[in-house]
Design an enzyme around this catalytic site. Structure first.
Site, mmCIF file in Angstrom:
data_model
loop_
_atom_site.group_PDB
_atom_site.id
_atom_site.type_symbol
_atom_site.label_atom_id
_atom_site.label_comp_id
_atom_site.label_asym_id
_atom_site.label_seq_id
_atom_site.Cartn_x
_atom_site.Cartn_y
_atom_site.Cartn_z
ATOM 1 N N GLN A 77 -8.333 -7.546 -9.056
ATOM 2 C CA GLN A 77 -8.109 -6.125 -9.334
ATOM 3 C C GLN A 77 -6.608 -5.856 -9.530
ATOM 4 O O GLN A 77 -5.780 -6.299 -8.738
ATOM 5 C CB GLN A 77 -8.674 -5.315 -8.158
ATOM 6 C CG GLN A 77 -8.010 -3.991 -7.889
ATOM 7 C CD GLN A 77 -8.996 -2.837 -7.756
ATOM 8 O OE1 GLN A 77 -9.938 -2.707 -8.536
ATOM 9 N NE2 GLN A 77 -8.804 -1.993 -6.769
ATOM 10 N N ARG A 127 1.886 -7.029 -9.285
ATOM 11 C CA ARG A 127 2.201 -6.413 -7.988
ATOM 12 C C ARG A 127 2.198 -7.425 -6.851
ATOM 13 O O ARG A 127 2.637 -7.107 -5.747
ATOM 14 C CB ARG A 127 1.214 -5.273 -7.682
ATOM 15 C CG ARG A 127 -0.232 -5.726 -7.490
ATOM 16 C CD ARG A 127 -1.131 -4.567 -7.106
ATOM 17 N NE ARG A 127 -2.506 -4.974 -6.877
ATOM 18 C CZ ARG A 127 -3.402 -4.227 -6.257
ATOM 19 N NH1 ARG A 127 -3.071 -3.021 -5.821
ATOM 20 N NH2 ARG A 127 -4.636 -4.651 -6.091
ATOM 21 N N HIS A 174 1.737 2.588 -10.506
ATOM 22 C CA HIS A 174 0.759 3.115 -9.524
ATOM 23 C C HIS A 174 1.495 3.938 -8.446
ATOM 24 O O HIS A 174 1.624 3.517 -7.285
ATOM 25 C CB HIS A 174 0.021 1.920 -8.903
ATOM 26 C CG HIS A 174 -1.286 2.250 -8.271
ATOM 27 N ND1 HIS A 174 -1.419 3.178 -7.270
ATOM 28 C CD2 HIS A 174 -2.537 1.772 -8.497
ATOM 29 C CE1 HIS A 174 -2.686 3.237 -6.903
ATOM 30 N NE2 HIS A 174 -3.387 2.396 -7.636
ATOM 31 N N GLU A 214 -0.522 8.338 -11.583
ATOM 32 C CA GLU A 214 -0.140 7.021 -12.074
ATOM 33 C C GLU A 214 -0.130 7.022 -13.599
ATOM 34 O O GLU A 214 -1.141 7.326 -14.221
ATOM 35 C CB GLU A 214 -1.161 5.996 -11.557
ATOM 36 C CG GLU A 214 -1.463 6.145 -10.073
ATOM 37 C CD GLU A 214 -2.780 5.488 -9.657
ATOM 38 O OE1 GLU A 214 -3.288 4.600 -10.367
ATOM 39 O OE2 GLU A 214 -3.319 5.885 -8.607
ATOM 40 N N ARG A 233 0.856 -1.205 0.000
ATOM 41 C CA ARG A 233 0.000 0.000 0.000
ATOM 42 C C ARG A 233 0.882 1.241 0.000
ATOM 43 O O ARG A 233 1.138 1.863 1.024
ATOM 44 C CB ARG A 233 -0.914 -0.033 1.230
ATOM 45 C CG ARG A 233 -1.792 1.189 1.395
ATOM 46 C CD ARG A 233 -2.826 1.317 0.314
ATOM 47 N NE ARG A 233 -3.749 0.192 0.294
ATOM 48 C CZ ARG A 233 -4.422 -0.187 -0.801
ATOM 49 N NH1 ARG A 233 -4.287 0.453 -1.947
ATOM 50 N NH2 ARG A 233 -5.239 -1.217 -0.743
ATOM 51 N N ASP A 246 -10.794 10.062 -7.953
ATOM 52 C CA ASP A 246 -10.396 8.807 -8.595
ATOM 53 C C ASP A 246 -10.739 8.938 -10.074
ATOM 54 O O ASP A 246 -11.877 8.727 -10.480
ATOM 55 C CB ASP A 246 -11.140 7.631 -7.933
ATOM 56 C CG ASP A 246 -10.516 6.284 -8.289
ATOM 57 O OD1 ASP A 246 -9.579 6.247 -9.109
ATOM 58 O OD2 ASP A 246 -10.982 5.257 -7.744
HETATM 59 O O1 TA6 Z 1 -5.561 3.621 -9.485
HETATM 60 C C1 TA6 Z 1 -6.634 4.036 -8.681
HETATM 61 C C2 TA6 Z 1 -7.340 2.829 -8.139
HETATM 62 O O2 TA6 Z 1 -7.754 1.983 -9.168
HETATM 63 C C3 TA6 Z 1 -8.514 3.292 -7.258
HETATM 64 O O3 TA6 Z 1 -9.761 3.061 -7.831
HETATM 65 C C4 TA6 Z 1 -8.297 2.600 -5.931
HETATM 66 O O4 TA6 Z 1 -9.145 1.593 -5.668
HETATM 67 C C5 TA6 Z 1 -6.819 2.243 -5.998
HETATM 68 O O5 TA6 Z 1 -6.464 2.060 -7.319
HETATM 69 C C6 TA6 Z 1 -6.257 1.189 -5.075
HETATM 70 O O6 TA6 Z 1 -6.562 -0.088 -5.439
HETATM 71 P P1 TA6 Z 1 -6.108 -1.317 -4.537
HETATM 72 O O7 TA6 Z 1 -6.486 -2.545 -5.288
HETATM 73 O O8 TA6 Z 1 -4.626 -1.173 -4.337
HETATM 74 O O9 TA6 Z 1 -6.850 -1.165 -3.226
#
Ligand code: TA6
Length: 285
Positions: A81, A86, A156, A259, A56, A200
């Site tokens: 996601q 990563r 990111h 990003e 994070r 966002d």
């Molecule tokens: O890049 C922005 C984003 O996609 C946001 O929508 C937010 O959720 C963030 O990334 C973090 O995502 P994560 O999967 O690391 O919690």
């Protein structure tokens, strides 16, 4: 400049400028970039650095999909996601020279679960170069297989700032963006991005140079080659509260994500082809 191994990765450091960069093998995630002993990247104190989940903060790499699976792209819809890069352990390939290291990721480094979810032949080569005032990051994607694959990619980047309410992101005025908070496109908005609540946004077809200003003065510059889009994010209080690895919660004031990537559309990579992009981060502090 010297390159030294750390417990779970590597550090490049320059005595003269007191610049350092630290990279974990897990995710090839950059967890720290310092100049003159000042930290330039935000890292949540609650972040796990033991490989149990994505970091994070710092600079996690998003590949081969950005965002959550939406059921509209079968080739990546079984992935979590932001994909697997990563949260996979990369191979440290070694020093390219005294201020540059390279990491690699291929199918052999993936968990069985990721391998099943994305069964393509691929090679990622990630090169991290520490300059005096800059960090140069290059990612090369190769397709050694016999099938085309599609990917999104995103650096990111979590920048550290003293107070996000004094930050503006310059260079995106008037561009179309997808507002993820409201779930809709905004076609023209002629003002810099500022932060007084959750932001966002996915900006499309962005210029190759973006600046992060603090109190009206540029503090970071982001330059890109071969990347189309820019995502700008701050989770604000509600978002910080929803992330178990974000602590202390009020630290959302101390970060801004700018990003660079190609996320609005998938890049298509034919067999035997390769693709390369570079991001250069400059500190003007
Ligand atoms: O890049 C922005 C984003 O996609 C946001 O929508 C937010 O959720 C963030 O990334 C973090 O995502 P994560 O999967 O690391 O919690």
């Amino acid at each position: 400049m010297t390159v030294t191994p750390t417990e779970n990765g590597v550090r490049i450091s320059d005595e003269a400028t007191k610049a350092t960069v630290e990279i974990l093998n897990f995710g090839a995630t950059i967890t720290s970039w310092r100049i003159l002993d000042q930290e330039l990247l935000f890292l949540s104190k609650g972040s796990k650095l033991d490989g149990s989940r994505a970091v994070r903060g710092g600079i996690p790499l998003v590949f081969p999909r950005f965002g959550p699976p939406k059921g509209d792209h079968p080739a990546t819809d079984s992935l979590p996601q932001h994909g697997f890069a990563r949260s996979s352990t990369w191979e440290l390939l070694g020093e390219v020279d005294e201020n540059t290291v390279q990491f690699g990721l291929g199918p052999e480094n993936l968990s069985e679960e990721y391998r099943k979810a994305w069964n393509y032949d691929f090679t990622l080569l990630y090169t991290v170069k520490l300059g005096k005032e800059a960090l140069e990051l290059s990612l090369e994607v190769e397709n050694p297989g016999s099938e085309q694959f599609d990917f999104n990619v995103l650096f990111h980047t979590y920048f550290e700032v003293p107070e996000v309410e004094k930050v503006s992101v310059e260079g995106l005025n008037g561009l179309k963006y997808f507002n993820k908070v409201e779930g809709q496109f905004v076609t023209k908005e002629d003002k810099p991005v500022t932060f007084h609540g959750e932001v966002d946004r996915v900006y499309e077809a962005t210029p190759s140079q973006i600046a992060v200003d603090y109190d009206g003065k540029p503090i970071y510059e982001v330059q890109t080659e071969n990347l189309k889009d820019t995502v700008v994010w701050n989770p604000w209080e509600k978002g910080a509260n929803s992330m178990s690895d974000f602590s202390p919660k009020e630290d959302f004031h101390k970060m801004v994500c700018v990003e660079s990537g190609s996320v609005a559309e998938f890049v298509k990579l034919a067999p035997s082809k390769s693709w390369k992009a570079t991001v250069t981060l400059k500190s003007l502090l």
